[in-house]
Design a protein around this motif. Structure first.
Motif, PDB file in Angstrom:
ATOM      1  N   GLU A 275       3.515  19.307  12.505  1.00 51.56           N
ATOM      2  CA  GLU A 275       4.921  19.050  12.180  1.00 51.56           C
ATOM      3  C   GLU A 275       5.076  18.269  10.875  1.00 51.56           C
ATOM      4  O   GLU A 275       6.109  18.312  10.237  1.00 51.56           O
ATOM      5  N   HIS A 276       4.004  17.515  10.540  1.00 50.52           N
ATOM      6  CA  HIS A 276       4.134  16.540   9.461  1.00 50.52           C
ATOM      7  C   HIS A 276       4.057  17.201   8.083  1.00 50.52           C
ATOM      8  O   HIS A 276       3.108  17.904   7.763  1.00 50.52           O
ATOM      9  N   LYS A 277       5.082  16.935   7.272  1.00 55.85           N
ATOM     10  CA  LYS A 277       5.094  17.501   5.927  1.00 55.85           C
ATOM     11  C   LYS A 277       4.432  16.521   4.967  1.00 55.85           C
ATOM     12  O   LYS A 277       4.998  15.487   4.623  1.00 55.85           O
TER      13      LYS A 277
ATOM     14  N   SER B 289      -0.185   4.690  -0.840  1.00 54.87           N
ATOM     15  CA  SER B 289      -1.035   5.317   0.160  1.00 54.87           C
ATOM     16  C   SER B 289      -0.196   6.193   1.084  1.00 54.87           C
ATOM     17  O   SER B 289       0.891   5.804   1.501  1.00 54.87           O
ATOM     18  N   GLY B 290      -0.687   7.398   1.352  1.00 55.77           N
ATOM     19  CA  GLY B 290       0.001   8.281   2.288  1.00 55.77           C
ATOM     20  C   GLY B 290       1.062   9.181   1.665  1.00 55.77           C
ATOM     21  O   GLY B 290       1.716   9.946   2.363  1.00 55.77           O
ATOM     22  N   CYS B 291       1.213   9.134   0.331  1.00 58.91           N
ATOM     23  CA  CYS B 291       2.299   9.908  -0.293  1.00 58.91           C
ATOM     24  C   CYS B 291       1.911  11.359  -0.560  1.00 58.91           C
ATOM     25  O   CYS B 291       2.742  12.150  -1.001  1.00 58.91           O
ATOM     26  N   GLY B 292       0.648  11.723  -0.316  1.00 60.12           N
ATOM     27  CA  GLY B 292       0.262  13.132  -0.455  1.00 60.12           C
ATOM     28  C   GLY B 292      -0.620  13.442  -1.642  1.00 60.12           C
ATOM     29  O   GLY B 292      -0.854  14.614  -1.961  1.00 60.12           O
ATOM     30  N   LYS B 293      -1.191  12.428  -2.280  1.00 61.80           N
ATOM     31  CA  LYS B 293      -2.016  12.654  -3.470  1.00 61.80           C
ATOM     32  C   LYS B 293      -3.284  13.426  -3.131  1.00 61.80           C
ATOM     33  O   LYS B 293      -3.601  14.427  -3.757  1.00 61.80           O
ATOM     34  N   THR B 294      -4.019  12.907  -2.135  1.00 60.80           N
ATOM     35  CA  THR B 294      -5.290  13.542  -1.779  1.00 60.80           C
ATOM     36  C   THR B 294      -5.068  14.965  -1.278  1.00 60.80           C
ATOM     37  O   THR B 294      -5.821  15.882  -1.634  1.00 60.80           O
ATOM     38  N   THR B 295      -4.036  15.160  -0.480  1.00 59.75           N
ATOM     39  CA  THR B 295      -3.744  16.501   0.030  1.00 59.75           C
ATOM     40  C   THR B 295      -3.493  17.471  -1.130  1.00 59.75           C
ATOM     41  O   THR B 295      -3.992  18.599  -1.127  1.00 59.75           O
ATOM     42  N   THR B 296      -2.743  17.008  -2.133  1.00 59.67           N
ATOM     43  CA  THR B 296      -2.468  17.853  -3.303  1.00 59.67           C
ATOM     44  C   THR B 296      -3.777  18.198  -4.017  1.00 59.67           C
ATOM     45  O   THR B 296      -4.036  19.359  -4.345  1.00 59.67           O
TER      46      THR B 296
HETATM   47  N1  LIG Z   1      -6.018  16.469   8.037  1.00 57.25           N
HETATM   48  C1  LIG Z   1      -4.851  15.864   8.281  1.00 57.25           C
HETATM   49  N2  LIG Z   1      -4.208  16.001   9.461  1.00 57.25           N
HETATM   50  C2  LIG Z   1      -3.023  15.407   9.700  1.00 57.25           C
HETATM   51  N3  LIG Z   1      -2.366  14.654   8.804  1.00 57.25           N
HETATM   52  C3  LIG Z   1      -2.947  14.462   7.608  1.00 57.25           C
HETATM   53  C4  LIG Z   1      -4.215  15.054   7.270  1.00 57.25           C
HETATM   54  N4  LIG Z   1      -4.528  14.692   6.004  1.00 57.25           N
HETATM   55  C5  LIG Z   1      -3.509  13.907   5.573  1.00 57.25           C
HETATM   56  N5  LIG Z   1      -2.567  13.770   6.521  1.00 57.25           N
HETATM   57  C6  LIG Z   1      -1.296  13.023   6.386  1.00 57.25           C
HETATM   58  O1  LIG Z   1      -0.613  13.490   5.246  1.00 57.25           O
HETATM   59  C7  LIG Z   1      -0.020  12.428   4.520  1.00 57.25           C
HETATM   60  C8  LIG Z   1      -0.557  12.407   3.098  1.00 57.25           C
HETATM   61  O2  LIG Z   1      -1.906  12.017   3.149  1.00 57.25           O
HETATM   62  P1  LIG Z   1      -2.813  11.917   1.829  1.00 57.25           P
HETATM   63  O3  LIG Z   1      -2.640  13.147   1.031  1.00 57.25           O
HETATM   64  O4  LIG Z   1      -4.175  11.575   2.258  1.00 57.25           O
HETATM   65  O5  LIG Z   1      -2.129  10.685   1.077  1.00 57.25           O
HETATM   66  P2  LIG Z   1      -2.671   9.786  -0.123  1.00 57.25           P
HETATM   67  O6  LIG Z   1      -3.902  10.405  -0.665  1.00 57.25           O
HETATM   68  O7  LIG Z   1      -1.539   9.768  -1.104  1.00 57.25           O
HETATM   69  O8  LIG Z   1      -2.907   8.419   0.454  1.00 57.25           O
HETATM   70  C9  LIG Z   1      -0.310  11.164   5.309  1.00 57.25           C
HETATM   71  O9  LIG Z   1       0.789  10.889   6.126  1.00 57.25           O
HETATM   72  C10 LIG Z   1      -1.528  11.541   6.133  1.00 57.25           C
HETATM   73  O10 LIG Z   1      -1.577  10.812   7.324  1.00 57.25           O
END
Ligand SMILES: Nc1ncnc2c1ncn2[C@@H]1O[C@H](COP(=O)(O)OP(=O)(O)O)[C@@H](O)[C@H]1O
Ligand SMILES: [Mg+2]
Length: 361
Positions: free
Chosen positions: A16-18, A39-46
């Motif tokens: 569910e989490h965007k 922290s948590g803003c989506g950098k690593t995911t991007t």
């Molecule tokens: N594999 C995953 N499963 C569920 N939630 C995730 C996963 N990876 C990241 N998230 C969530 O996505 C959001 C962005 O995470 P992330 O990209 O790691 O942020 P950042 O690198 O900016 O700290 C956070 O709320 C994190 O908890």
């Protein structure tokens, strides 16, 4: 010019989490772009989507014009440097760096040349026979960088690569990395939550908040012309005021602050034309744009207040002034050029140029 990396309306959901919300970015060949945010803003995911470790839920990722959205990491000409180095502990430095080249079955001589060159790039010539456990944190990170650039990828992705180093080493590595990037001409996408690091190193910064990009621009742009409250607050130190537009012309507005004197702002018509009489706006003024005096100045803004505190920080004096409405304003002045105070609670004026206030919608 064609961009090296192009993100088109990229979204990423974890159930569910965007985590990433409709991001579009163009990164040019040779550019140093930083994703900056808390922290948590989506950098690593991007970054992981660009590397191929995650798939976007929707949207497109192009590498040098080719859609790589669903390609495997090894099918993309991209390398990643992680914060925790991720070196192979049972291999010596030579083999750590040579790993990818051996898999590609390059000739032995070529591998040796490339590894030697990469070690020299990170100033660790002569370290090839050591093992990771025999290196300091800074040296391990250098090896991780050498390994990432040894096969000249089109793009290098770096996820808080200096986060585990102490402050002094981190500052030194910032300069080295920037220098390395210029020399190699490789496109860097760099992730950090450290605004100072982003301002020091980047050609452009994308400020992220809750999965979205709030603003993309050069460090100067982001610092001097923040577009949102979040950006103004996250980057550097600032004074934020709330006010109402009272008078309005092409390049100048008068703003009334609650229980305080009116202030004026001079700016390009393009930035002021959207505003109307009666609009509620925010204004940010950087502490270093303000000066203390005992005078109201005609061609400048002035607010009056009482000195609450002054501290000496390196080469600047930081003075906290309380306005009559209770708001605290920070004024940073070069230590060599600061108003001498007679004591705390003294009444002073804060002055700044009409051009130095920035309107945030
Ligand atoms: N594999 C995953 N499963 C569920 N939630 C995730 C996963 N990876 C990241 N998230 C969530 O996505 C959001 C962005 O995470 P992330 O990209 O790691 O942020 P950042 O690198 O900016 O700290 C956070 O709320 C994190 O908890
Ligand atoms: Mg992260």
């Amino acid at each position: 010019m064609e961009s090296m990396i192009k993100l088109k309306n990229v979204n990423k959901y974890f159930t569910e989490h965007k985590a990433v919300n409709n991001i579009s970015i163009d990164v040019m060949q040779g550019e140093f772009l930083t994703l900056l945010g808390p922290s948590g803003c989506g950098k690593t995911t991007t970054l992981r989507m660009i590397a191929g470790f995650e798939e976007p839920t929707s949207g497109q990722i192009l590498l040098d014009g080719v859609d790589v959205s669903f390609k495997h990491p090894y099918e993309r000409d991209v390398n990643t440097v992680f914060q925790n180095y991720a070196l192979f502990p049972n291999m010596n430095i030579f083999n750590n760096i040579a790993f990818g080249l051996k898999i590609k079955k390059l000739p032995k001589k070529e591998i040796e040349d490339k590894v030697t060159k990469a070690l020299s790039l990170v100033q660790l010539d002569g370290y090839k026979d050591r093992y990771p456990s025999q290196l300091s944190g800074g040296q391990k990170q250098r090896i991780a960088i050498a390994r990432a650039v040894v096969n000249s990828p089109k793009v290098l992705l770096l996820d808080e690569p200096l986060g585990a180093l102490d402050l002094k080493l981190r500052k030194q590595m910032q300069f080295e990395l920037k220098h390395l990037q210029r020399r190699l001409g490789i496109t860097f996408i760099y992730v950090t939550h450290d605004q100072e690091e982003a301002l020091t190193m980047s050609d452009r910064i994308a400020v992220m908040n809750q999965g979205e990009i709030e603003q993309i621009g050069t460090p100067d742009d982001i610092y001097d012309r923040p577009k949102t409250k979040f950006v103004a607050d996250f980057i550097g130190e600032t004074n934020l005021f709330e006010g109402v537009v009272k008078e309005h012309s092409n390049h100048k507005i008068k703003v009334s602050l609650e229980d305080e004197q009116d202030i004026e702002i001079i700016d390009d018509p393009s930035n002021l034309s959207k505003l109307k009489h009666g609009d509620k706006i925010y204004i940010t003024i950087r502490p270093e744009r303000m000066k203390l005096s005992y005078n109201t100045e005609k061609e400048k803004n002035t607010l009056e207040g009482k000195v609450k505190e002054r501290i000496f920080v390196g080469s600047i004096n930081k003075t906290v002034v309380i306005l009559s409405n209770g708001k605290e304003v920070i004024v940073n002045e070069p230590a060599v050029n600061t108003l001498k105070l007679n004591g705390y609670d003294e009444e002073v004026c804060i002055n700044w140029e009409f051009e130095d206030g920035v309107v945030i919608s």
